[in-house]
Design a protein around this motif. Structure first.
Motif, PDB file in Angstrom:
ATOM      1  N   LEU A 173      54.607  56.550  41.071  1.00  0.00           N
ATOM      2  CA  LEU A 173      53.238  56.647  41.560  1.00  0.00           C
ATOM      3  C   LEU A 173      52.855  58.079  41.933  1.00  0.00           C
ATOM      4  O   LEU A 173      51.793  58.578  41.518  1.00  0.00           O
ATOM      5  N   PHE A 174      53.724  58.744  42.702  1.00  0.00           N
ATOM      6  CA  PHE A 174      53.386  60.078  43.212  1.00  0.00           C
ATOM      7  C   PHE A 174      54.156  61.208  42.538  1.00  0.00           C
ATOM      8  O   PHE A 174      54.021  62.364  42.936  1.00  0.00           O
ATOM      9  N   GLY A 175      54.966  60.862  41.532  1.00  0.00           N
ATOM     10  CA  GLY A 175      55.699  61.879  40.801  1.00  0.00           C
ATOM     11  C   GLY A 175      55.344  61.917  39.326  1.00  0.00           C
ATOM     12  O   GLY A 175      54.835  62.921  38.822  1.00  0.00           O
ATOM     13  N   VAL A 176      55.576  60.805  38.652  1.00  0.00           N
ATOM     14  CA  VAL A 176      55.362  60.760  37.198  1.00  0.00           C
ATOM     15  C   VAL A 176      53.878  60.896  36.855  1.00  0.00           C
ATOM     16  O   VAL A 176      53.498  61.748  36.043  1.00  0.00           O
ATOM     17  N   PHE A 203      50.169  68.228  33.528  1.00  0.00           N
ATOM     18  CA  PHE A 203      50.728  68.988  32.406  1.00  0.00           C
ATOM     19  C   PHE A 203      50.347  68.452  31.027  1.00  0.00           C
ATOM     20  O   PHE A 203      50.516  69.149  30.038  1.00  0.00           O
ATOM     21  N   THR A 204      49.858  67.232  30.944  1.00  0.00           N
ATOM     22  CA  THR A 204      49.411  66.729  29.639  1.00  0.00           C
ATOM     23  C   THR A 204      47.901  66.686  29.516  1.00  0.00           C
ATOM     24  O   THR A 204      47.372  66.613  28.409  1.00  0.00           O
ATOM     25  N   PRO A 260      45.876  66.260  40.164  1.00  0.00           N
ATOM     26  CA  PRO A 260      46.321  64.909  40.547  1.00  0.00           C
ATOM     27  C   PRO A 260      45.709  64.417  41.853  1.00  0.00           C
ATOM     28  O   PRO A 260      45.501  63.218  42.031  1.00  0.00           O
ATOM     29  N   ILE A 261      45.426  65.362  42.767  1.00  0.00           N
ATOM     30  CA  ILE A 261      44.857  64.948  44.049  1.00  0.00           C
ATOM     31  C   ILE A 261      43.505  64.279  43.835  1.00  0.00           C
ATOM     32  O   ILE A 261      43.165  63.292  44.498  1.00  0.00           O
ATOM     33  N   ILE A 314      44.076  60.097  31.231  1.00  0.00           N
ATOM     34  CA  ILE A 314      44.845  61.045  30.412  1.00  0.00           C
ATOM     35  C   ILE A 314      44.349  61.039  28.972  1.00  0.00           C
ATOM     36  O   ILE A 314      44.131  62.099  28.368  1.00  0.00           O
ATOM     37  N   VAL A 315      44.189  59.846  28.406  1.00  0.00           N
ATOM     38  CA  VAL A 315      43.733  59.747  27.014  1.00  0.00           C
ATOM     39  C   VAL A 315      42.345  60.353  26.862  1.00  0.00           C
ATOM     40  O   VAL A 315      42.079  61.113  25.915  1.00  0.00           O
TER      41      VAL A 315
END
Length: 460
Positions: free
Chosen positions: A252-255, A262-263, A268-269, A415-416
């Motif tokens: 949840l908070f890492g991946v 990066f992608t 993220p915040i 992301i997409v």
């Protein structure tokens, strides 16, 4: 120009402006209501268990059970119309096939990462080795999942049973068939598409009402769990419980933040600021489908086009389960193997990853992951009695699992959309959290007919 003392002016105070405004009960923010329900549930569950207050225990059970029943009541029609309408909405999206393929690809990628984290944590901590539980404590479930059941169970025998028995995969199959057929028919299917969109809007409105009951449902569900199991239960499952929460929080908070940064080149915040209402509701309701309207709302507010959101989010709510179908079955398989003193080899871990990625649709967005667990255990040849060991602690684990599920169902479309250059970056950068009460009020005001504009006309 009339003077200040003209009759027309003197008549104006009698208009709507002079109508006294009704004082409206001000409710605390929805997150505060959830916390109050959580705290009250823990307290009342503890009282019911330690003082053996039977009427309180029954009340908590009824409140929690009715809330889940209301969610399940909405699941079948909501899934059907959400999937069917989302497929027909693809006609409004350019490169629809490409978007659908990229969405599925990122679902698979994140599931692989999540299952790898679950396996790594399980191998490092050995969750079953320090437990006092034994094989005798387990009990095989009445219904178990298998690959044959999974593959053959997708196609229904009739159109009624999937809805009466809540077979979500079969409902998805029927909805997909209807949606694709409507796309092929084109204008001939326009009345059917309009009906579907209207029915979906009605169902989502009704589900908003159920969602408003989440604080009360939280009180009942948490209170019931505390009353039934108490705190002593956590001792035997301590390592396993910590593993599930640590693995879920890492995803949840890492991946997700790393992928967003990066992608997709996103902050993220900002994602968590916008998606938090859906994540917190998922934690409480333990239902991806039940959270679906909120997930769609936050994804749109994060700048994802509505036409794409209406496809990706319902699709994810029935297939995208990083918590229930990736982290959890990996840890559950290791836990059960150690309880039953069975050694797992490299090929078994590969099978776990395969089942987690391919079989994740078996969870189907409902509360709990029993089907997915039995599917994993049966594939590995592990005793299905292990499912009985896990059911006792399942409600506590399902909360964080569902929160991860829903976060992924919102993150992947973002992301997409960013990678396909269809994301509204300004909307994403300015996304803010919102209150459930506020959204329901906004929808009600938007549905009211507009007031006539222009100056008031005095009548004789």
């Amino acid at each position: 120009m009339s003077s200040p003392s003209s009759p027309a002016d003197s008549a104006e105070p009698a208009g709507p402006a002079s109508t006294p405004t009704r004082s409206r009960l001000s409710l605390p923010p929805f997150w505060a209501q959830i916390l109050i329900g959580l705290a009250a549930g823990v307290l009342l569950g503890w009282i019911a268990r330690n003082w053996e207050v039977d009427w309180l225990a029954r009340t908590l059970d009824e409140i929690g059970g009715r809330f889940v029943q209301l969610l399940r009541l909405a699941v079948a029609p909501l899934v059907f119309f959400a999937i069917a309408v989302s497929i027909t909405n693809l006609r409004k999206v350019s490169n629809a096939a490409r978007l659908a393929g990229r969405t599925l690809l990122w679902f698979l990628i994140t599931s692989l990462v999540a299952v790898a984290i679950g396996l790594a944590i399980g191998l490092l901590t050995n969750p079953g080795s320090g437990s006092a539980l034994t094989a005798a404590d387990g009990q095989a479930p009445e219904n178990s999942g298998s690959w044959l059941d999974f593959l053959t169970g997708i196609i229904p025998t009739d159109v009624i049973t999937p809805f009466t028995e809540l077979k979500v995969l079969q409902i998805v199959f029927l909805a997909a068939a209807v949606g694709i057929a409507a796309l092929q028919l084109g204008e001939k299917a326009a009345p059917l598409v309009t009906f579907g969109e209207t029915a979906l809007a009605l169902l989502q409105k009704a589900l908003w009402w159920i969602i408003r009951l989440a604080p009360l449902g939280t009180l009942g569900l948490i209170g019931r769990s505390i009353n039934n199991y108490g705190w002593d239960l956590l001792g035997d499952y301590a390592t396993f419980t910590i593993d599930v929460y640590v693995g879920s929080l890492l995803v949840l908070f890492g991946v997700y933040p790393l992928l967003l940064r990066f992608t997709a080149g996103l902050n993220p915040i900002q994602f968590f600021r916008g998606a938090w209402p859906a994540i917190q509701l998922a934690f409480v309701s333990r239902s991806s489908v039940g959270t679906l309207p909120v997930t769609q709302r936050v994804t749109e507010r994060l700048g994802v086009p509505k036409e794409y959101t209406s496809f990706a989010v319902p699709f994810g709510a029935t297939t995208k389960m990083d918590g229930c179908a990736a982290i959890y079955p990996a840890l559950a398989a290791i836990f059960v193997a150690q309880i039953f003193d069975i050694s797992l080899g490299v090929q078994d871990y590969v099978l776990i990853a395969f089942v987690s990625v391919i079989g994740s649709a078996a969870t189907a967005g409902l509360t709990g992951a029993t089907v997915m667990t039995t599917l994993t255990l049966s594939t590995l040849g592990l005793p299905l009695e292990g499912v009985g060991l896990l059911l006792a602690i399942d409600p506590i684990l399902d909360m964080i699992r569902t929160a991860v599920n829903v976060a992924g169902q919102a993150a992947v479309p973002v992301i997409v959309a960013a990678r396909e250059n269809i994301l509204d970056r300004d909307a994403y950068d300015n996304a803010k959290s919102f209150d459930i009460n506020e959204v329901d009020r906004e929808d009600s005001e938007a549905s009211r007919p507009a007031k006539p504009s222009g100056p008031a006309v005095a009548t004789a």
